[in-house]
Design a protein around this motif. Structure first.
Motif, PDB file in Angstrom:
ATOM      1  N   UNK A 291     -80.580  74.532   0.264  1.00 46.51           N
ATOM      2  CA  UNK A 291     -79.371  75.273   0.637  1.00 46.51           C
ATOM      3  C   UNK A 291     -79.340  75.454   2.154  1.00 46.51           C
ATOM      4  N   UNK A 292     -78.310  74.904   2.816  1.00 42.34           N
ATOM      5  CA  UNK A 292     -78.235  74.911   4.276  1.00 42.34           C
ATOM      6  C   UNK A 292     -77.552  76.170   4.794  1.00 42.34           C
ATOM      7  N   UNK A 293     -78.341  77.059   5.389  1.00 39.51           N
ATOM      8  CA  UNK A 293     -77.743  78.242   6.010  1.00 39.51           C
ATOM      9  C   UNK A 293     -77.101  77.877   7.349  1.00 39.51           C
ATOM     10  N   UNK A 294     -77.531  76.769   7.943  1.00 41.24           N
ATOM     11  CA  UNK A 294     -76.864  76.289   9.156  1.00 41.24           C
ATOM     12  C   UNK A 294     -75.396  75.994   8.857  1.00 41.24           C
ATOM     13  N   UNK A 295     -75.153  75.252   7.806  1.00 41.23           N
ATOM     14  CA  UNK A 295     -73.779  74.911   7.428  1.00 41.23           C
ATOM     15  C   UNK A 295     -72.993  76.157   7.030  1.00 41.23           C
ATOM     16  N   UNK A 296     -73.636  77.049   6.274  1.00 40.94           N
ATOM     17  CA  UNK A 296     -72.985  78.286   5.835  1.00 40.94           C
ATOM     18  C   UNK A 296     -72.572  79.129   7.038  1.00 40.94           C
ATOM     19  N   UNK A 297     -73.482  79.281   8.007  1.00 36.98           N
ATOM     20  CA  UNK A 297     -73.188  80.104   9.186  1.00 36.98           C
ATOM     21  C   UNK A 297     -72.102  79.473  10.041  1.00 36.98           C
ATOM     22  N   UNK A 298     -72.137  78.152  10.174  1.00 37.62           N
ATOM     23  CA  UNK A 298     -71.124  77.472  10.988  1.00 37.62           C
ATOM     24  C   UNK A 298     -69.732  77.601  10.373  1.00 37.62           C
ATOM     25  N   UNK A 299     -69.657  77.487   9.065  1.00 38.88           N
ATOM     26  CA  UNK A 299     -68.362  77.496   8.392  1.00 38.88           C
ATOM     27  C   UNK A 299     -67.747  78.885   8.289  1.00 38.88           C
ATOM     28  N   UNK A 300     -68.591  79.911   8.218  1.00 40.47           N
ATOM     29  CA  UNK A 300     -68.050  81.233   7.890  1.00 40.47           C
ATOM     30  C   UNK A 300     -68.326  82.334   8.914  1.00 40.47           C
ATOM     31  N   UNK A 301     -69.379  82.174   9.738  1.00 39.52           N
ATOM     32  CA  UNK A 301     -69.758  83.289  10.602  1.00 39.52           C
ATOM     33  C   UNK A 301     -70.045  82.874  12.043  1.00 39.52           C
ATOM     34  N   UNK A 302     -69.330  81.863  12.519  1.00 37.66           N
ATOM     35  CA  UNK A 302     -69.374  81.509  13.938  1.00 37.66           C
ATOM     36  C   UNK A 302     -70.804  81.358  14.442  1.00 37.66           C
TER      37      UNK A 302
END
Length: 338
Positions: A291-302
């Motif tokens: 599970x990529x938190x990098x992708x999650x953070x980029x998409x939703x939390x700048x």
């Protein structure tokens, strides 16, 4: 680094240079270890080198060799600008976009100095003459060791340099437990110990110098933890009021987010920390597995970072941020339960 980059760096460093070394804003152990380690190495080569940090960093890193000579851009702007104005070479370490240095960004943009980037984060910007970028590396400190090796100078690594590089590798690998810790990482660490890094003392300085207020704050953080078993997720919240109640100092919440991942069957952990001064909720994200938190953070939390460790922010209130996060999370249920 490829042969052309190594040749370029050797050519640059074959002449006397005035060098400034810069970590990212709110530098961690890897950023400061890399900067101080590289600074010590360059001085050993006879170069003039200084570390200029965008702002302050945690007390548990201020014992590191060379720390007393670090210039804080936020607190010492006149001294920092004087060094930057004279700089012929600027190393940027542990970040790959100038936006990561906060208010110091404007001071670096447009400089005539040669920029050399050494970093292991994803999606680097194109601002450096030489960019040593490798997302497979455990840490920037491991890359600094490689950099010194590329130059054929590992015999120049002193006990102080070894101490700084070991500190950065240890902290950025979660004491060698993260996936990016390779067999070569361990070989480098063994070499650093052989060169004088006292691994037990380094661990004590970083992890065993807590204040009572920090441990009390950890207790509050753990009591605030929310567990969402259907999403294999756990998150922590800390309000400004709670931080103030326990005399929060920079670095006091370091590592708190990882407690969520110690829970059985949890693979996604976050901490939401209110910062009234900046008007944001600072978010740290961690995961295990794919599970990529990098992708999650980029998409939703700048934000962004690594696949298993990233950061982000929200301009909403704490409750609004949590509500938004819970709505977003619904879209990831299948991904979190493969």
């Amino acid at each position: 680094m490829n042969l052309a980059d190594i040749t370029t760096v050797k050519s640059i460093l074959s002449q006397p240079q005035k060098i400034v070394i810069v970590p990212h804003k709110n530098p961690d152990g890897d950023a400061m270890g890399a900067c101080l380690g590289l600074c010590g190495f360059l001085k050993g080569m006879g170069q003039t080198a200084h570390v200029v940090s965008p702002n302050d960093y945690p007390k548990f890193l201020k014992w590191m060799p060379g720390n007393d000579e670090v210039v804080n851009f936020e607190w010492q702007p006149q001294e920092a600008y004087a060094l930057l104005d004279e700089a012929t070479v600027i190393f940027t370490l542990d970040f790959n976009d100038l936006s990561r240095i906060g208010s110091m960004e404007a001071a670096l943009k447009g400089r005539d100095a040669e920029f050399i980037m050494i970093d292991h984060h994803q999606q680097p910007s194109d601002y450096a003459k030489v960019a040593y970028s490798d997302v497979t590396m455990s840490s920037t400190c491991e890359m600094i060791y490689n950099f010194i090796e590329f130059l054929g100078q590992t015999n120049s690594i002193t006990a102080d340099i070894a101490t700084n590089l070991y500190t950065g590798i240890m902290t950025d690998t979660g004491s060698f437990k993260y996936r990016s810790t390779s067999s070569n990482t361990h070989r480098i660490v063994a070499n650093l110990i052989d060169k004088g890094a006292d691994n037990m003392e380094i661990h004590r300085q970083v992890f065993d110098t807590n204040s009572p207020s920090r441990l009390h704050l950890l207790g509050v953080a753990l009591s605030n933890m929310v567990i969402l078993p259907e999403y294999r997720t756990a998150y922590i919240t800390l309000t400004q009021e709670e931080l103030d109640q326990y005399d929060f100092k920079k670095g006091d919440t370091e590592g708190f987010v990882n407690y969520g991942l110690t829970l059985e069957d949890i693979i996604f952990a976050l901490i939401f920390i209110e910062n009234k001064e900046e008007g944001i909720i600072k978010i740290s994200l961690r995961s295990v597995g794919d599970f990529s938190v990098n992708q999650f953070a980029r998409e939703h939390f700048d934000g962004g970072g690594h696949d298993n460790a990233a950061g982000g922010k929200s301009d909403l209130s704490m409750q609004e941020t949590i509500d938004r996060f819970n709505e977003i999370l619904k879209n990831y249920k299948s991904e979190l339960n493969p």
